[in-house]
Design a protein around this motif. Structure first.
Motif, PDB file in Angstrom:
ATOM      1  N   SER A 244     -22.259  47.146 -28.435  1.00  0.00           N
ATOM      2  CA  SER A 244     -23.189  48.312 -27.339  1.00  0.00           C
ATOM      3  C   SER A 244     -23.856  48.039 -26.231  1.00  0.00           C
ATOM      4  O   SER A 244     -24.222  48.377 -25.265  1.00  0.00           O
ATOM      5  CB  SER A 244     -24.749  47.707 -28.469  1.00  0.00           C
ATOM      6  OG  SER A 244     -25.961  49.300 -28.271  1.00  0.00           O
ATOM      7  N   LEU A 245     -24.217  46.354 -25.946  1.00  0.00           N
ATOM      8  CA  LEU A 245     -24.773  45.862 -24.879  1.00  0.00           C
ATOM      9  C   LEU A 245     -23.880  46.159 -23.694  1.00  0.00           C
ATOM     10  O   LEU A 245     -23.677  46.409 -22.183  1.00  0.00           O
ATOM     11  CB  LEU A 245     -25.106  44.462 -24.567  1.00  0.00           C
ATOM     12  CG  LEU A 245     -26.497  43.593 -25.833  1.00  0.00           C
ATOM     13  CD1 LEU A 245     -26.653  42.362 -25.743  1.00  0.00           C
ATOM     14  CD2 LEU A 245     -28.032  44.567 -24.871  1.00  0.00           C
ATOM     15  N   LEU A 246     -22.468  45.602 -23.792  1.00  0.00           N
ATOM     16  CA  LEU A 246     -21.031  45.912 -23.147  1.00  0.00           C
ATOM     17  C   LEU A 246     -21.426  47.344 -22.713  1.00  0.00           C
ATOM     18  O   LEU A 246     -21.135  47.538 -21.661  1.00  0.00           O
ATOM     19  CB  LEU A 246     -20.038  45.652 -23.686  1.00  0.00           C
ATOM     20  CG  LEU A 246     -19.449  43.952 -23.791  1.00  0.00           C
ATOM     21  CD1 LEU A 246     -18.438  43.765 -24.462  1.00  0.00           C
ATOM     22  CD2 LEU A 246     -19.790  43.233 -22.880  1.00  0.00           C
ATOM     23  N   SER A 247     -21.213  47.919 -23.355  1.00  0.00           N
ATOM     24  CA  SER A 247     -20.731  49.747 -23.213  1.00  0.00           C
ATOM     25  C   SER A 247     -22.061  49.922 -22.344  1.00  0.00           C
ATOM     26  O   SER A 247     -21.872  50.387 -21.687  1.00  0.00           O
ATOM     27  CB  SER A 247     -20.772  50.508 -24.686  1.00  0.00           C
ATOM     28  OG  SER A 247     -22.381  50.635 -25.173  1.00  0.00           O
ATOM     29  N   SER A 248     -23.554  49.452 -22.673  1.00  0.00           N
ATOM     30  CA  SER A 248     -24.675  49.950 -21.423  1.00  0.00           C
ATOM     31  C   SER A 248     -24.833  49.034 -20.231  1.00  0.00           C
ATOM     32  O   SER A 248     -25.513  49.626 -19.293  1.00  0.00           O
ATOM     33  CB  SER A 248     -25.776  49.809 -22.529  1.00  0.00           C
ATOM     34  OG  SER A 248     -26.010  48.235 -22.422  1.00  0.00           O
ATOM     35  N   GLY A 276      -9.817  42.006 -32.167  1.00  0.00           N
ATOM     36  CA  GLY A 276      -7.901  42.148 -31.789  1.00  0.00           C
ATOM     37  C   GLY A 276      -8.626  41.957 -30.534  1.00  0.00           C
ATOM     38  O   GLY A 276      -7.370  41.804 -29.595  1.00  0.00           O
ATOM     39  N   HIS A 277      -9.253  42.269 -29.836  1.00  0.00           N
ATOM     40  CA  HIS A 277      -9.198  42.182 -28.122  1.00  0.00           C
ATOM     41  C   HIS A 277     -10.340  41.256 -27.762  1.00  0.00           C
ATOM     42  O   HIS A 277     -11.562  40.986 -27.771  1.00  0.00           O
ATOM     43  CB  HIS A 277     -10.257  43.829 -27.450  1.00  0.00           C
ATOM     44  CG  HIS A 277      -8.965  44.585 -28.420  1.00  0.00           C
ATOM     45  ND1 HIS A 277      -7.870  44.891 -28.039  1.00  0.00           N
ATOM     46  CD2 HIS A 277      -8.793  45.171 -29.307  1.00  0.00           C
ATOM     47  CE1 HIS A 277      -7.702  45.914 -28.549  1.00  0.00           C
ATOM     48  NE2 HIS A 277      -8.149  46.270 -28.947  1.00  0.00           N
ATOM     49  N   SER A 278     -10.232  40.243 -26.791  1.00  0.00           N
ATOM     50  CA  SER A 278     -11.782  40.205 -25.050  1.00  0.00           C
ATOM     51  C   SER A 278     -12.621  40.964 -25.319  1.00  0.00           C
ATOM     52  O   SER A 278     -11.656  42.690 -25.328  1.00  0.00           O
ATOM     53  CB  SER A 278     -11.062  39.583 -24.089  1.00  0.00           C
ATOM     54  OG  SER A 278     -10.166  40.394 -23.308  1.00  0.00           O
ATOM     55  N   PRO A 279     -13.844  40.736 -24.432  1.00  0.00           N
ATOM     56  CA  PRO A 279     -14.625  41.300 -24.251  1.00  0.00           C
ATOM     57  C   PRO A 279     -14.547  42.286 -23.308  1.00  0.00           C
ATOM     58  O   PRO A 279     -14.308  43.751 -22.535  1.00  0.00           O
ATOM     59  CB  PRO A 279     -15.827  40.795 -23.735  1.00  0.00           C
ATOM     60  CG  PRO A 279     -15.846  39.472 -24.694  1.00  0.00           C
ATOM     61  CD  PRO A 279     -13.910  39.039 -25.025  1.00  0.00           C
ATOM     62  N   THR A 280     -13.317  41.524 -22.066  1.00  0.00           N
ATOM     63  CA  THR A 280     -13.151  41.919 -20.994  1.00  0.00           C
ATOM     64  C   THR A 280     -12.019  42.797 -20.971  1.00  0.00           C
ATOM     65  O   THR A 280     -11.777  43.803 -20.120  1.00  0.00           O
ATOM     66  CB  THR A 280     -12.368  41.166 -19.405  1.00  0.00           C
ATOM     67  OG1 THR A 280     -11.568  40.637 -20.373  1.00  0.00           O
ATOM     68  CG2 THR A 280     -13.380  40.133 -19.238  1.00  0.00           C
ATOM     69  N   HIS A 281     -11.342  43.142 -22.398  1.00  0.00           N
ATOM     70  CA  HIS A 281     -10.086  43.461 -22.472  1.00  0.00           C
ATOM     71  C   HIS A 281     -11.026  44.740 -22.981  1.00  0.00           C
ATOM     72  O   HIS A 281     -10.658  46.754 -23.298  1.00  0.00           O
ATOM     73  CB  HIS A 281      -9.101  43.599 -23.110  1.00  0.00           C
ATOM     74  CG  HIS A 281      -7.339  44.122 -23.641  1.00  0.00           C
ATOM     75  ND1 HIS A 281      -7.387  43.937 -24.856  1.00  0.00           N
ATOM     76  CD2 HIS A 281      -7.395  45.587 -23.725  1.00  0.00           C
ATOM     77  CE1 HIS A 281      -6.656  45.510 -25.247  1.00  0.00           C
ATOM     78  NE2 HIS A 281      -5.816  45.916 -23.961  1.00  0.00           N
ATOM     79  N   LEU A 283     -14.013  45.966 -22.464  1.00  0.00           N
ATOM     80  CA  LEU A 283     -14.681  47.235 -22.219  1.00  0.00           C
ATOM     81  C   LEU A 283     -13.539  48.288 -20.556  1.00  0.00           C
ATOM     82  O   LEU A 283     -13.429  49.379 -20.106  1.00  0.00           O
ATOM     83  CB  LEU A 283     -15.190  45.792 -20.812  1.00  0.00           C
ATOM     84  CG  LEU A 283     -16.369  45.780 -20.336  1.00  0.00           C
ATOM     85  CD1 LEU A 283     -17.403  44.554 -19.628  1.00  0.00           C
ATOM     86  CD2 LEU A 283     -17.146  46.823 -20.369  1.00  0.00           C
ATOM     87  N   ALA A 284     -12.296  47.462 -20.874  1.00  0.00           N
ATOM     88  CA  ALA A 284     -11.320  47.885 -19.884  1.00  0.00           C
ATOM     89  C   ALA A 284     -11.018  49.139 -20.395  1.00  0.00           C
ATOM     90  O   ALA A 284     -11.110  50.402 -20.218  1.00  0.00           O
ATOM     91  CB  ALA A 284      -9.986  47.068 -19.397  1.00  0.00           C
ATOM     92  N   LYS A 285     -11.292  49.800 -22.003  1.00  0.00           N
ATOM     93  CA  LYS A 285     -10.814  50.032 -23.008  1.00  0.00           C
ATOM     94  C   LYS A 285     -11.643  51.140 -22.855  1.00  0.00           C
ATOM     95  O   LYS A 285     -11.600  52.758 -22.643  1.00  0.00           O
ATOM     96  CB  LYS A 285     -10.583  50.086 -24.726  1.00  0.00           C
ATOM     97  CG  LYS A 285      -8.832  48.896 -24.624  1.00  0.00           C
ATOM     98  CD  LYS A 285      -8.710  49.027 -25.534  1.00  0.00           C
ATOM     99  CE  LYS A 285      -8.634  50.127 -27.087  1.00  0.00           C
ATOM    100  NZ  LYS A 285      -8.167  50.081 -28.480  1.00  0.00           N
ATOM    101  N   LEU A 286     -12.884  51.297 -23.181  1.00  0.00           N
ATOM    102  CA  LEU A 286     -14.357  51.840 -22.364  1.00  0.00           C
ATOM    103  C   LEU A 286     -14.129  52.412 -21.333  1.00  0.00           C
ATOM    104  O   LEU A 286     -14.241  53.995 -21.628  1.00  0.00           O
ATOM    105  CB  LEU A 286     -15.271  51.220 -22.094  1.00  0.00           C
ATOM    106  CG  LEU A 286     -15.846  50.381 -23.829  1.00  0.00           C
ATOM    107  CD1 LEU A 286     -16.788  50.050 -23.270  1.00  0.00           C
ATOM    108  CD2 LEU A 286     -16.304  51.660 -24.730  1.00  0.00           C
TER     109      LEU A 286
END
Length: 287
Positions: A244-248, A276-281, A283-286
Protein backbone atom coordinates in the motif's frame (compact mmCIF):
# COMPACT_ATOMS: atom_id res chain seq x y z
CA UNK A 1 -12.59 -10.41 -21.14
CA UNK A 2 -11.09 -13.87 -20.59
CA UNK A 3 -12.83 -16.29 -18.20
CA UNK A 4 -10.10 -17.53 -15.88
CA UNK A 5 -9.64 -21.11 -14.75
CA UNK A 6 -7.93 -20.44 -11.41
CA UNK A 7 -7.30 -17.74 -8.81
CA UNK A 8 -3.69 -17.33 -9.95
CA UNK A 9 -4.78 -17.00 -13.59
CA UNK A 10 -7.34 -14.33 -12.63
CA UNK A 11 -4.72 -12.48 -10.58
CA UNK A 12 -2.20 -12.35 -13.43
CA UNK A 13 -4.77 -11.26 -16.01
CA UNK A 14 -6.15 -8.53 -13.77
CA UNK A 15 -2.63 -7.31 -13.02
CA UNK A 16 -1.55 -7.26 -16.68
CA UNK A 17 -4.75 -5.81 -18.17
CA UNK A 18 -5.41 -3.35 -15.30
CA UNK A 19 -9.16 -3.95 -15.72
CA UNK A 20 -10.97 -6.90 -14.10
CA UNK A 21 -11.12 -10.68 -14.22
CA UNK A 22 -13.50 -13.34 -12.96
CA UNK A 23 -13.24 -16.97 -11.86
CA UNK A 24 -15.87 -19.53 -10.83
CA UNK A 25 -14.83 -21.66 -7.88
CA UNK A 26 -16.66 -24.98 -8.06
CA UNK A 27 -16.44 -27.17 -4.97
CA UNK A 28 -13.09 -25.55 -4.20
CA UNK A 29 -11.39 -26.74 -0.99
CA UNK A 30 -11.42 -23.81 1.40
CA UNK A 31 -7.98 -24.78 2.71
CA UNK A 32 -6.49 -24.21 -0.78
CA UNK A 33 -7.97 -20.76 -1.35
CA UNK A 34 -6.02 -17.58 -0.73
CA UNK A 35 -6.92 -14.13 -2.02
CA UNK A 36 -4.43 -11.59 -3.42
CA UNK A 37 -4.35 -8.16 -1.79
CA UNK A 38 -3.53 -5.98 -4.80
CA UNK A 39 -7.08 -5.39 -6.08
CA UNK A 40 -10.65 -4.87 -5.05
CA UNK A 41 -11.91 -8.41 -4.48
CA UNK A 42 -15.59 -9.29 -4.83
CA UNK A 43 -16.33 -12.76 -3.44
CA UNK A 44 -19.87 -14.17 -3.63
CA UNK A 45 -20.44 -17.41 -1.70
CA UNK A 46 -22.90 -19.77 -3.40
CA UNK A 47 -22.36 -22.57 -0.91
CA UNK A 48 -20.24 -23.23 2.13
CA UNK A 49 -20.01 -22.14 5.74
CA UNK A 50 -16.52 -21.14 6.76
CA UNK A 51 -14.47 -18.48 8.53
CA UNK A 52 -12.33 -15.72 7.12
CA UNK A 53 -9.74 -13.49 8.79
CA UNK A 54 -9.83 -9.94 7.41
CA UNK A 55 -7.14 -7.65 8.82
CA UNK A 56 -7.78 -8.25 12.53
CA UNK A 57 -11.30 -9.71 12.49
CA UNK A 58 -12.59 -13.26 12.16
CA UNK A 59 -15.92 -13.36 10.33
CA UNK A 60 -18.24 -16.20 9.41
CA UNK A 61 -19.26 -16.59 5.77
CA UNK A 62 -22.60 -18.21 4.95
CA UNK A 63 -24.15 -19.22 1.64
CA UNK A 64 -25.63 -16.23 -0.15
CA UNK A 65 -23.35 -13.65 1.46
CA UNK A 66 -20.54 -11.74 -0.20
CA UNK A 67 -17.42 -9.82 0.69
CA UNK A 68 -15.95 -6.75 -0.89
CA UNK A 69 -12.30 -6.37 0.09
CA UNK A 70 -10.23 -3.25 -0.47
CA UNK A 71 -6.79 -3.26 -2.15
CA UNK A 72 -3.90 -4.13 0.17
CA UNK A 73 -6.26 -5.44 2.84
CA UNK A 74 -5.02 -8.61 4.49
CA UNK A 75 -7.43 -11.49 3.86
CA UNK A 76 -7.00 -15.14 4.84
CA UNK A 77 -9.53 -17.96 4.72
CA UNK A 78 -9.16 -20.10 7.83
CA UNK A 79 -8.24 -23.62 6.66
CA UNK A 80 -11.03 -26.19 6.86
CA UNK A 81 -10.22 -29.28 4.77
CA UNK A 82 -13.62 -30.83 5.42
CA UNK A 83 -15.47 -27.94 3.78
CA UNK A 84 -15.64 -27.17 0.06
CA UNK A 85 -17.05 -23.90 -1.20
CA UNK A 86 -18.61 -22.80 -4.46
CA UNK A 87 -18.50 -19.14 -5.32
CA UNK A 88 -17.49 -16.39 -7.71
CA UNK A 89 -14.41 -14.21 -7.45
CA UNK A 90 -14.20 -10.90 -9.28
CA UNK A 91 -10.87 -9.04 -9.19
CA UNK A 92 -11.06 -5.34 -10.07
CA UNK A 93 -7.90 -3.31 -10.63
CA UNK A 94 -7.87 0.03 -8.76
CA UNK A 95 -6.90 1.86 -11.97
CA UNK A 96 -10.03 0.54 -13.68
CA UNK A 97 -12.36 1.96 -11.03
CA UNK A 98 -10.94 5.42 -11.66
CA UNK A 99 -12.21 5.30 -15.27
CA UNK A 100 -15.83 4.81 -14.22
CA UNK A 101 -16.60 8.23 -12.79
CA UNK A 102 -15.31 11.78 -12.60
CA UNK A 103 -16.14 11.71 -8.87
CA UNK A 104 -12.99 9.84 -7.90
CA UNK A 105 -12.77 11.27 -4.40
CA UNK A 106 -16.29 10.05 -3.64
CA UNK A 107 -15.38 6.55 -4.80
CA UNK A 108 -12.27 6.54 -2.64
CA UNK A 109 -14.23 7.72 0.39
CA UNK A 110 -16.85 4.99 -0.06
CA UNK A 111 -14.64 1.98 -0.72
CA UNK A 112 -11.30 2.82 0.87
CA UNK A 113 -12.47 3.92 4.28
CA UNK A 114 -10.67 2.02 7.06
CA UNK A 115 -13.73 1.32 9.19
CA UNK A 116 -14.41 -1.97 11.03
CA UNK A 117 -17.86 -2.23 9.42
CA UNK A 118 -16.30 -2.27 5.97
CA UNK A 119 -14.61 -5.58 6.81
CA UNK A 120 -17.92 -7.40 7.32
CA UNK A 121 -19.83 -9.62 4.87
CA UNK A 122 -22.91 -8.27 3.09
CA UNK A 123 -26.22 -10.12 3.19
CA UNK A 124 -28.30 -9.05 0.16
CA UNK A 125 -32.07 -9.35 0.11
CA UNK A 126 -33.86 -11.36 -2.58
CA UNK A 127 -34.01 -8.61 -5.24
CA UNK A 128 -30.40 -7.60 -4.63
CA UNK A 129 -29.26 -11.23 -4.86
CA UNK A 130 -31.13 -11.65 -8.16
CA UNK A 131 -29.47 -8.52 -9.57
CA UNK A 132 -26.10 -9.73 -8.37
CA UNK A 133 -26.45 -13.17 -9.97
CA UNK A 134 -27.78 -11.66 -13.21
CA UNK A 135 -24.66 -9.51 -13.60
CA UNK A 136 -22.38 -12.44 -12.75
CA UNK A 137 -24.06 -14.58 -15.43
CA UNK A 138 -23.39 -11.82 -17.98
CA UNK A 139 -19.71 -11.81 -17.01
CA UNK A 140 -19.55 -15.54 -17.79
CA UNK A 141 -21.96 -15.90 -20.72
CA UNK A 142 -21.76 -12.75 -22.88
CA UNK A 143 -20.25 -13.62 -26.27
CA UNK A 144 -19.93 -12.18 -29.76
CA UNK A 145 -20.29 -8.59 -30.90
CA UNK A 146 -20.51 -6.14 -28.00
CA UNK A 147 -19.69 -8.77 -25.37
CA UNK A 148 -16.81 -6.73 -23.92
CA UNK A 149 -19.09 -3.73 -23.41
CA UNK A 150 -21.78 -5.93 -21.83
CA UNK A 151 -19.24 -7.36 -19.40
CA UNK A 152 -17.92 -3.90 -18.55
CA UNK A 153 -21.49 -2.79 -17.87
CA UNK A 154 -22.09 -5.85 -15.67
CA UNK A 155 -18.96 -5.08 -13.66
CA UNK A 156 -20.12 -1.47 -13.25
CA UNK A 157 -23.60 -2.62 -12.14
CA UNK A 158 -22.01 -4.79 -9.44
CA UNK A 159 -19.99 -1.83 -8.19
CA UNK A 160 -23.10 0.37 -8.19
CA UNK A 161 -24.93 -2.26 -6.15
CA UNK A 162 -22.09 -2.28 -3.64
CA UNK A 163 -22.07 1.51 -3.58
CA UNK A 164 -25.77 1.66 -2.70
CA UNK A 165 -25.81 -1.06 -0.04
CA UNK A 166 -25.59 -0.25 3.66
CA UNK A 167 -22.99 -2.25 5.52
CA UNK A 168 -24.66 -5.00 7.52
CA UNK A 169 -22.62 -5.78 10.60
CA UNK A 170 -21.82 -9.44 11.04
CA UNK A 171 -21.67 -10.96 14.50
CA UNK A 172 -18.18 -12.40 14.52
CA UNK A 173 -17.51 -16.10 14.57
CA UNK A 174 -19.99 -17.88 16.82
CA UNK A 175 -17.92 -20.43 18.70
CA UNK A 176 -19.31 -23.14 20.92
CA UNK A 177 -19.61 -22.60 24.64
CA UNK A 178 -16.86 -23.40 27.09
CA UNK A 179 -13.15 -23.44 26.46
CA UNK A 180 -13.36 -22.97 22.68
CA UNK A 181 -15.38 -19.79 23.10
CA UNK A 182 -12.95 -18.53 25.73
CA UNK A 183 -9.87 -19.07 23.56
CA UNK A 184 -11.63 -17.46 20.58
CA UNK A 185 -12.19 -14.25 22.55
CA UNK A 186 -8.56 -14.32 23.64
CA UNK A 187 -7.45 -14.59 20.01
CA UNK A 188 -9.71 -11.64 19.08
CA UNK A 189 -7.99 -9.55 21.76
CA UNK A 190 -4.56 -10.66 20.52
CA UNK A 191 -5.48 -9.70 16.94
CA UNK A 192 -6.53 -6.23 18.14
CA UNK A 193 -3.28 -5.85 20.09
CA UNK A 194 -1.16 -6.78 17.06
CA UNK A 195 -3.18 -4.41 14.87
CA UNK A 196 -2.51 -1.49 17.24
CA UNK A 197 1.21 -2.26 17.42
CA UNK A 198 1.89 -3.60 13.93
CA UNK A 199 4.35 -0.89 12.86
CA UNK A 200 6.75 -1.77 15.65
CA UNK A 201 6.34 -5.57 15.31
CA UNK A 202 5.76 -6.84 18.87
CA UNK A 203 7.54 -10.07 19.82
CA UNK A 204 5.56 -13.16 20.78
CA UNK A 205 6.88 -12.87 24.34
CA UNK A 206 5.63 -9.28 24.56
CA UNK A 207 2.18 -10.27 23.28
CA UNK A 208 1.98 -13.11 25.80
CA UNK A 209 3.09 -10.82 28.64
CA UNK A 210 0.44 -8.23 27.74
CA UNK A 211 -2.27 -10.85 28.32
CA UNK A 212 -0.61 -12.68 31.23
CA UNK A 213 -0.29 -15.83 29.11
CA UNK A 214 2.60 -18.08 28.15
CA UNK A 215 4.11 -17.75 24.63
CA UNK A 216 3.41 -21.42 23.88
CA UNK A 217 -0.25 -21.02 24.86
CA UNK A 218 -0.61 -17.90 22.66
CA UNK A 219 0.95 -19.75 19.73
CA UNK A 220 -1.35 -22.74 20.17
CA UNK A 221 -4.68 -20.90 20.39
CA UNK A 222 -3.73 -18.43 17.63
CA UNK A 223 -2.93 -21.26 15.23
CA UNK A 224 -6.11 -23.12 16.19
CA UNK A 225 -8.44 -20.20 15.39
CA UNK A 226 -6.66 -18.56 12.43
CA UNK A 227 -4.66 -21.34 10.80
CA UNK A 228 -1.56 -19.11 10.97
CA UNK A 229 1.37 -18.65 13.28
CA UNK A 230 1.65 -15.25 14.98
CA UNK A 231 4.84 -14.47 13.05
CA UNK A 232 3.35 -15.43 9.68
CA UNK A 233 0.26 -13.31 10.35
CA UNK A 234 2.32 -10.24 11.31
CA UNK A 235 4.66 -10.56 8.33
CA UNK A 236 1.79 -10.95 5.87
CA UNK A 237 0.05 -7.90 7.36
CA UNK A 238 3.28 -5.91 7.09
CA UNK A 239 3.75 -6.88 3.43
CA UNK A 240 0.17 -5.75 2.66
CA UNK A 241 1.03 -2.45 4.33
CA UNK A 242 4.30 -2.23 2.38
CA UNK A 243 2.44 -2.74 -0.91
CA UNK A 244 0.00 0.00 0.00
CA UNK A 245 2.77 2.44 0.91
CA UNK A 246 4.78 1.69 -2.22
CA UNK A 247 1.73 2.18 -4.45
CA UNK A 248 1.04 5.54 -2.80
CA UNK A 249 4.53 6.84 -3.60
CA UNK A 250 6.47 6.18 -0.39
CA UNK A 251 10.20 5.60 -0.73
CA UNK A 252 11.76 2.29 0.23
CA UNK A 253 13.31 3.95 3.29
CA UNK A 254 9.93 5.30 4.43
CA UNK A 255 8.31 1.94 3.76
CA UNK A 256 10.97 0.12 5.79
CA UNK A 257 10.42 2.40 8.77
CA UNK A 258 6.62 2.53 8.69
CA UNK A 259 6.21 -1.25 8.30
CA UNK A 260 8.30 -2.04 11.36
CA UNK A 261 11.27 -3.61 9.56
CA UNK A 262 14.67 -3.09 11.15
CA UNK A 263 16.44 -2.39 7.85
CA UNK A 264 15.97 -2.61 4.09
CA UNK A 265 17.56 -6.06 3.86
CA UNK A 266 14.91 -7.45 6.20
CA UNK A 267 12.17 -5.79 4.12
CA UNK A 268 13.69 -7.17 0.92
CA UNK A 269 13.96 -10.70 2.26
CA UNK A 270 10.43 -10.74 3.69
CA UNK A 271 8.86 -9.03 0.67
CA UNK A 272 10.45 -11.50 -1.75
CA UNK A 273 9.44 -14.47 0.40
CA UNK A 274 5.75 -13.49 0.42
CA UNK A 275 5.37 -12.03 -3.10
CA UNK A 276 8.09 -13.66 -5.17
CA UNK A 277 9.38 -10.22 -6.20
CA UNK A 278 11.66 -7.57 -4.78
CA UNK A 279 10.04 -4.23 -3.81
CA UNK A 280 11.65 -2.52 -6.82
CA UNK A 281 10.39 -5.23 -9.19
CA UNK A 282 6.91 -4.93 -7.67
CA UNK A 283 6.98 -1.15 -8.22
CA UNK A 284 7.99 -1.69 -11.85
CA UNK A 285 5.01 -4.02 -12.36
CA UNK A 286 2.67 -1.37 -10.95
CA UNK A 287 3.65 1.04 -13.74
Amino acid sequence: MHICSSVSDAFERCFSSKTFSVVHLQEHPVSDLSLPSDFYVFFFSVSGNFHILIRNRICQIFSGSFLFIRPYEFCHIVPSPQICAEGYLLFIHPDYTQTLSVYRNEWTARFNRPTPEHLQPYYPNTSQAELLLRQIRILFSAEGFGSIVRKQNACTELLLLLYSLPVNSNRHLSSSAGNTRSTFLQVCDILDYIDRNLTRTPMLTEIAKAFYLSPSYVSRIFKAHTGLTVNHYMNTRRICLAKSLLSSGCTLAECTQQCGFHDYNTLLKTFKKFTGHSPTHYLAKLH
